[in-house]
Design a protein around this motif. Sequence first.
Motif, PDB file in Angstrom:
ATOM      1  N   PRO A  41       0.893  -1.221  -0.068  1.00  0.00           N
ATOM      2  CA  PRO A  41       0.162   0.148   0.057  1.00  0.00           C
ATOM      3  C   PRO A  41       0.902   1.456   0.094  1.00  0.00           C
ATOM      4  CG  PRO A  41      -1.063  -1.423   1.356  1.00  0.00           C
ATOM      5  CD  PRO A  41       0.328  -2.376   0.927  1.00  0.00           C
ATOM      6  N   HIS A  45       0.026   5.019  -2.006  1.00  0.00           N
ATOM      7  CA  HIS A  45       0.020   6.163  -0.867  1.00  0.00           C
ATOM      8  C   HIS A  45       1.086   7.249  -1.596  1.00  0.00           C
ATOM      9  CE1 HIS A  45      -2.695   4.809   2.127  1.00  0.00           C
ATOM     10  NE2 HIS A  45      -1.959   3.659   2.545  1.00  0.00           N
ATOM     11  N   MET A 129       8.932  -5.229   3.239  1.00  0.00           N
ATOM     12  CA  MET A 129       8.166  -4.302   4.021  1.00  0.00           C
ATOM     13  C   MET A 129       7.196  -5.060   5.132  1.00  0.00           C
ATOM     14  SD  MET A 129       6.081  -0.874   2.966  1.00  0.00           S
ATOM     15  CE  MET A 129       7.322  -0.058   1.872  1.00  0.00           C
ATOM     16  N   GLY A 153      -6.658  -7.490  10.590  1.00  0.00           N
ATOM     17  CA  GLY A 153      -5.952  -7.319   9.082  1.00  0.00           C
ATOM     18  C   GLY A 153      -5.127  -8.478   9.012  1.00  0.00           C
ATOM     19  N   VAL A 158       1.262  -7.468   5.757  1.00  0.00           N
ATOM     20  CA  VAL A 158       1.768  -7.379   7.216  1.00  0.00           C
ATOM     21  C   VAL A 158       1.063  -8.281   8.231  1.00  0.00           C
ATOM     22  CG1 VAL A 158       2.180  -5.667   9.243  1.00  0.00           C
ATOM     23  CG2 VAL A 158       2.217  -4.979   6.683  1.00  0.00           C
ATOM     24  N   GLY A 159      -0.239  -8.378   8.006  1.00  0.00           N
ATOM     25  CA  GLY A 159      -0.903  -9.181   8.997  1.00  0.00           C
ATOM     26  C   GLY A 159      -0.463 -10.658   8.846  1.00  0.00           C
ATOM     27  N   CYS A 178      -9.908 -11.636   9.856  1.00  0.00           N
ATOM     28  CA  CYS A 178      -9.986 -11.417   8.312  1.00  0.00           C
ATOM     29  C   CYS A 178     -11.111 -11.732   7.962  1.00  0.00           C
ATOM     30  CB  CYS A 178      -8.737 -12.153   7.656  1.00  0.00           C
ATOM     31  SG  CYS A 178      -8.754 -13.799   7.927  1.00  0.00           S
ATOM     32  N   SER A 179     -11.322 -11.734   6.580  1.00  0.00           N
ATOM     33  CA  SER A 179     -12.608 -12.123   6.014  1.00  0.00           C
ATOM     34  C   SER A 179     -12.566 -13.682   5.970  1.00  0.00           C
ATOM     35  CB  SER A 179     -12.845 -11.677   4.879  1.00  0.00           C
ATOM     36  OG  SER A 179     -11.885 -11.956   3.822  1.00  0.00           O
ATOM     37  N   ARG A 181     -13.071 -15.695   3.520  1.00  0.00           N
ATOM     38  CA  ARG A 181     -12.590 -16.483   2.511  1.00  0.00           C
ATOM     39  C   ARG A 181     -10.927 -16.765   2.879  1.00  0.00           C
ATOM     40  NH1 ARG A 181      -9.898 -13.108  -1.519  1.00  0.00           N
ATOM     41  NH2 ARG A 181      -9.545 -11.151  -0.454  1.00  0.00           N
ATOM     42  N   TYR A 197     -14.614 -10.977  10.219  1.00  0.00           N
ATOM     43  CA  TYR A 197     -15.118  -9.630  10.593  1.00  0.00           C
ATOM     44  C   TYR A 197     -16.380  -9.295   9.649  1.00  0.00           C
ATOM     45  CZ  TYR A 197     -13.161  -7.834   6.027  1.00  0.00           C
ATOM     46  OH  TYR A 197     -13.021  -7.550   4.793  1.00  0.00           O
ATOM     47  N   VAL A 216      -5.958  -2.154  10.204  1.00  0.00           N
ATOM     48  CA  VAL A 216      -7.031  -1.680   9.361  1.00  0.00           C
ATOM     49  C   VAL A 216      -7.733  -0.425  10.167  1.00  0.00           C
ATOM     50  CG1 VAL A 216      -7.328  -3.728   8.258  1.00  0.00           C
ATOM     51  CG2 VAL A 216      -8.646  -3.510  10.354  1.00  0.00           C
ATOM     52  N   THR A 218     -10.648  -0.221  11.521  1.00  0.00           N
ATOM     53  CA  THR A 218     -11.905  -0.055  11.658  1.00  0.00           C
ATOM     54  C   THR A 218     -12.916   0.142  12.717  1.00  0.00           C
ATOM     55  OG1 THR A 218     -11.993  -2.504  11.089  1.00  0.00           O
ATOM     56  CG2 THR A 218     -11.979  -1.010   8.988  1.00  0.00           C
ATOM     57  N   LEU A 237      -0.709   0.254  13.222  1.00  0.00           N
ATOM     58  CA  LEU A 237       0.365   0.225  12.224  1.00  0.00           C
ATOM     59  C   LEU A 237      -0.319   0.763  10.971  1.00  0.00           C
ATOM     60  CD1 LEU A 237       2.145  -3.063  12.757  1.00  0.00           C
ATOM     61  CD2 LEU A 237       2.954  -0.742  13.494  1.00  0.00           C
ATOM     62  N   GLY A 238      -1.491   0.757  10.632  1.00  0.00           N
ATOM     63  CA  GLY A 238      -2.072   1.267   9.452  1.00  0.00           C
ATOM     64  C   GLY A 238      -3.549   1.376   9.617  1.00  0.00           C
ATOM     65  N   THR A 270       6.557   3.615  12.392  1.00  0.00           N
ATOM     66  CA  THR A 270       6.822   3.395  11.346  1.00  0.00           C
ATOM     67  C   THR A 270       8.061   2.367  10.987  1.00  0.00           C
ATOM     68  OG1 THR A 270       5.993   5.547  10.689  1.00  0.00           O
ATOM     69  CG2 THR A 270       7.493   4.638   8.806  1.00  0.00           C
TER      70      THR A 270
HETATM   71  N1  NAP Z   1       3.616   1.537   9.945  1.00  0.00           N
HETATM   72  C1  NAP Z   1       4.296   1.253   8.858  1.00  0.00           C
HETATM   73  O1  NAP Z   1       5.691   1.162   8.940  1.00  0.00           O
HETATM   74  C2  NAP Z   1       3.848   0.239   7.770  1.00  0.00           C
HETATM   75  C3  NAP Z   1       4.385  -0.322   6.864  1.00  0.00           C
HETATM   76  C4  NAP Z   1       3.580  -1.050   5.851  1.00  0.00           C
HETATM   77  C5  NAP Z   1       2.279  -1.058   5.833  1.00  0.00           C
HETATM   78  N2  NAP Z   1       1.681   0.055   6.758  1.00  0.00           N
HETATM   79  C6  NAP Z   1       0.206  -0.159   6.599  1.00  0.00           C
HETATM   80  O2  NAP Z   1      -0.363  -1.350   7.169  1.00  0.00           O
HETATM   81  C7  NAP Z   1      -1.649  -1.515   6.361  1.00  0.00           C
HETATM   82  C8  NAP Z   1      -1.648  -2.871   6.101  1.00  0.00           C
HETATM   83  O3  NAP Z   1      -0.726  -3.181   5.124  1.00  0.00           O
HETATM   84  P1  NAP Z   1      -0.762  -4.332   4.479  1.00  0.00           P
HETATM   85  O4  NAP Z   1       0.379  -4.417   3.495  1.00  0.00           O
HETATM   86  O5  NAP Z   1      -1.045  -5.683   5.028  1.00  0.00           O
HETATM   87  O6  NAP Z   1      -1.804  -4.173   3.250  1.00  0.00           O
HETATM   88  P2  NAP Z   1      -2.938  -5.373   2.294  1.00  0.00           P
HETATM   89  O7  NAP Z   1      -1.884  -6.207   2.055  1.00  0.00           O
HETATM   90  O8  NAP Z   1      -3.383  -4.471   1.342  1.00  0.00           O
HETATM   91  O9  NAP Z   1      -3.845  -5.931   3.465  1.00  0.00           O
HETATM   92  C9  NAP Z   1      -5.066  -5.404   3.703  1.00  0.00           C
HETATM   93  C10 NAP Z   1      -5.960  -6.605   4.370  1.00  0.00           C
HETATM   94  O10 NAP Z   1      -6.854  -5.782   5.116  1.00  0.00           O
HETATM   95  C11 NAP Z   1      -7.691  -6.829   5.407  1.00  0.00           C
HETATM   96  N3  NAP Z   1      -9.170  -6.168   5.690  1.00  0.00           N
HETATM   97  C12 NAP Z   1      -9.827  -5.430   4.811  1.00  0.00           C
HETATM   98  N4  NAP Z   1     -10.947  -4.725   5.361  1.00  0.00           N
HETATM   99  C13 NAP Z   1     -10.711  -5.502   6.778  1.00  0.00           C
HETATM  100  C14 NAP Z   1     -11.516  -5.410   8.129  1.00  0.00           C
HETATM  101  N5  NAP Z   1     -12.589  -4.462   8.369  1.00  0.00           N
HETATM  102  N6  NAP Z   1     -11.341  -5.958   8.974  1.00  0.00           N
HETATM  103  C15 NAP Z   1      -9.843  -6.736   8.864  1.00  0.00           C
HETATM  104  N7  NAP Z   1      -9.274  -6.915   8.020  1.00  0.00           N
HETATM  105  C16 NAP Z   1      -9.698  -6.275   6.817  1.00  0.00           C
HETATM  106  C17 NAP Z   1      -8.028  -7.438   4.057  1.00  0.00           C
HETATM  107  O11 NAP Z   1      -8.501  -8.685   4.117  1.00  0.00           O
HETATM  108  P3  NAP Z   1      -9.760  -9.509   3.623  1.00  0.00           P
HETATM  109  O12 NAP Z   1      -9.267  -9.528   2.033  1.00  0.00           O
HETATM  110  O13 NAP Z   1      -9.584 -10.709   4.107  1.00  0.00           O
HETATM  111  O14 NAP Z   1     -10.853  -8.551   3.890  1.00  0.00           O
HETATM  112  C18 NAP Z   1      -6.571  -7.437   3.457  1.00  0.00           C
HETATM  113  O15 NAP Z   1      -6.088  -8.587   3.162  1.00  0.00           O
HETATM  114  C19 NAP Z   1      -1.826  -0.634   5.486  1.00  0.00           C
HETATM  115  O16 NAP Z   1      -2.745   0.657   5.990  1.00  0.00           O
HETATM  116  C20 NAP Z   1      -0.267   0.084   5.153  1.00  0.00           C
HETATM  117  O17 NAP Z   1      -0.393   1.502   4.790  1.00  0.00           O
HETATM  118  C21 NAP Z   1       2.151   0.465   7.603  1.00  0.00           C
END
Ligand code: NAP
Length: 324
Positions: A41, A45, A129, A153, A158-159, A178-179, A181, A197, A216, A218, A237-238, A270
């Motif tokens: 992501p 961004h 990352m 998430g 990350v999750g 998570c969902s 599926r 969720y 997430v 949420t 974290l996000g 971060t």
């Molecule tokens: N702080 C930092 O240094 C840092 C570094 C990297 C990333 N981040 C942030 O961390 C976040 C996650 O990054 P990522 O790379 O893991 O993103 P990602 O791969 O796009 O994963 C997002 C996940 O969120 C899940 N999701 C969506 N709606 C949800 C809900 N209501 N409840 C629970 N899960 C839900 C989705 O799962 P389903 O398909 O099962 O819905 C999807 O697998 C982002 O906001 C990113 O910007 C922060």
Amino acid sequence: MRAVTYDRYGGPEVMSLVEVPVPEPGEGQVRIRNRAAGLNPYDWHIYRADPALARTFSGWRTPGERVLGADVAGVVDAVGPGVIEFAVGDCVYGEIGFGACGDYTVAKSAGLARKPQSLSFTEAAAVPMAALTALQGLEAGRVSEGSRVLVIGASGGVGHMAVQLARVLRAARVVAVCSGRNASWVAELGADRVIDYTRERVEDCNEQFDVIVDLVATSTFRALAPLLDANGSYVLLGGIGGGKILGPLGGILRAQAVGLVKRRRVVQMTAKVLASDLTRIAAWIDDGRVRPVLDTVFPLERYRDALDLLEGGHVAGKVVVEVA
Ligand SMILES: NC(=O)c1ccc[n+]([C@@H]2O[C@H](COP(=O)([O-])OP(=O)(O)OC[C@H]3O[C@@H](n4cnc5c(N)ncnc54)[C@H](OP(=O)(O)O)[C@@H]3O)[C@@H](O)[C@H]2O)c1
């Protein structure tokens, strides 16, 4: 060489796959023959300047010319002055900010580590990352032997790393949100319980945790706080959505205010690009304790399809672009 470049903010339509000169490594840099790029992501961004706050570090009016892709795996092809860690022919992986979606890139050697030997380049590019963020988030939350950890998430980049790394850090119980599926493979990674969720509110899970890792945002921290042990940590974290100007910053500030009132530890961080952490992660991967899950692998020419999937926000594991 080919590279996916952009020089103005916008969606995937502002990018082009073009011919650019092969870069030369400077002081402390290596040149990498890229084999694969992992998408995050973070990438959208930045290229969308969403939230606008991103412009403070990537350029107010334009981002300047950039090559897409923060996570890379490839082979060192040339070394610049002062580089002692790597030699030509070394297989490396790392988080480099930009440049992974091209045939070659140059990167600071300090942000790279040797690629896990048990992974292909495509698999290795999925790791940096996501795993650095998960590991540093769990450690900032003080996960240790016996911890009860909630990952919200858990099926994203990350999750899914956080679920596995919580086990590596000897958590006693890991609950994943998570969902439905994605529930079965997230359970196989080490989650004791998976909360879908779409059918169940995490607030109603009737458990207590030492660490909540939230990717997430949420649910508000006010709603999650009753799930957190008095000495526990909420690690934010996000987040999905958030304002177009400040993004997740508003939610972070609100969570910190609630943490002060409720006397709960709220951590926001971060992730740092630490070669030492990449080396630890590679060792755990080669031990068979951690593995990346790949949603879809695209050839470089299909980078727009890869970005569409990424931006959809429901990636199961990681999206990777194969460069060579
Ligand atoms: N702080 C930092 O240094 C840092 C570094 C990297 C990333 N981040 C942030 O961390 C976040 C996650 O990054 P990522 O790379 O893991 O993103 P990602 O791969 O796009 O994963 C997002 C996940 O969120 C899940 N999701 C969506 N709606 C949800 C809900 N209501 N409840 C629970 N899960 C839900 C989705 O799962 P389903 O398909 O099962 O819905 C999807 O697998 C982002 O906001 C990113 O910007 C922060």
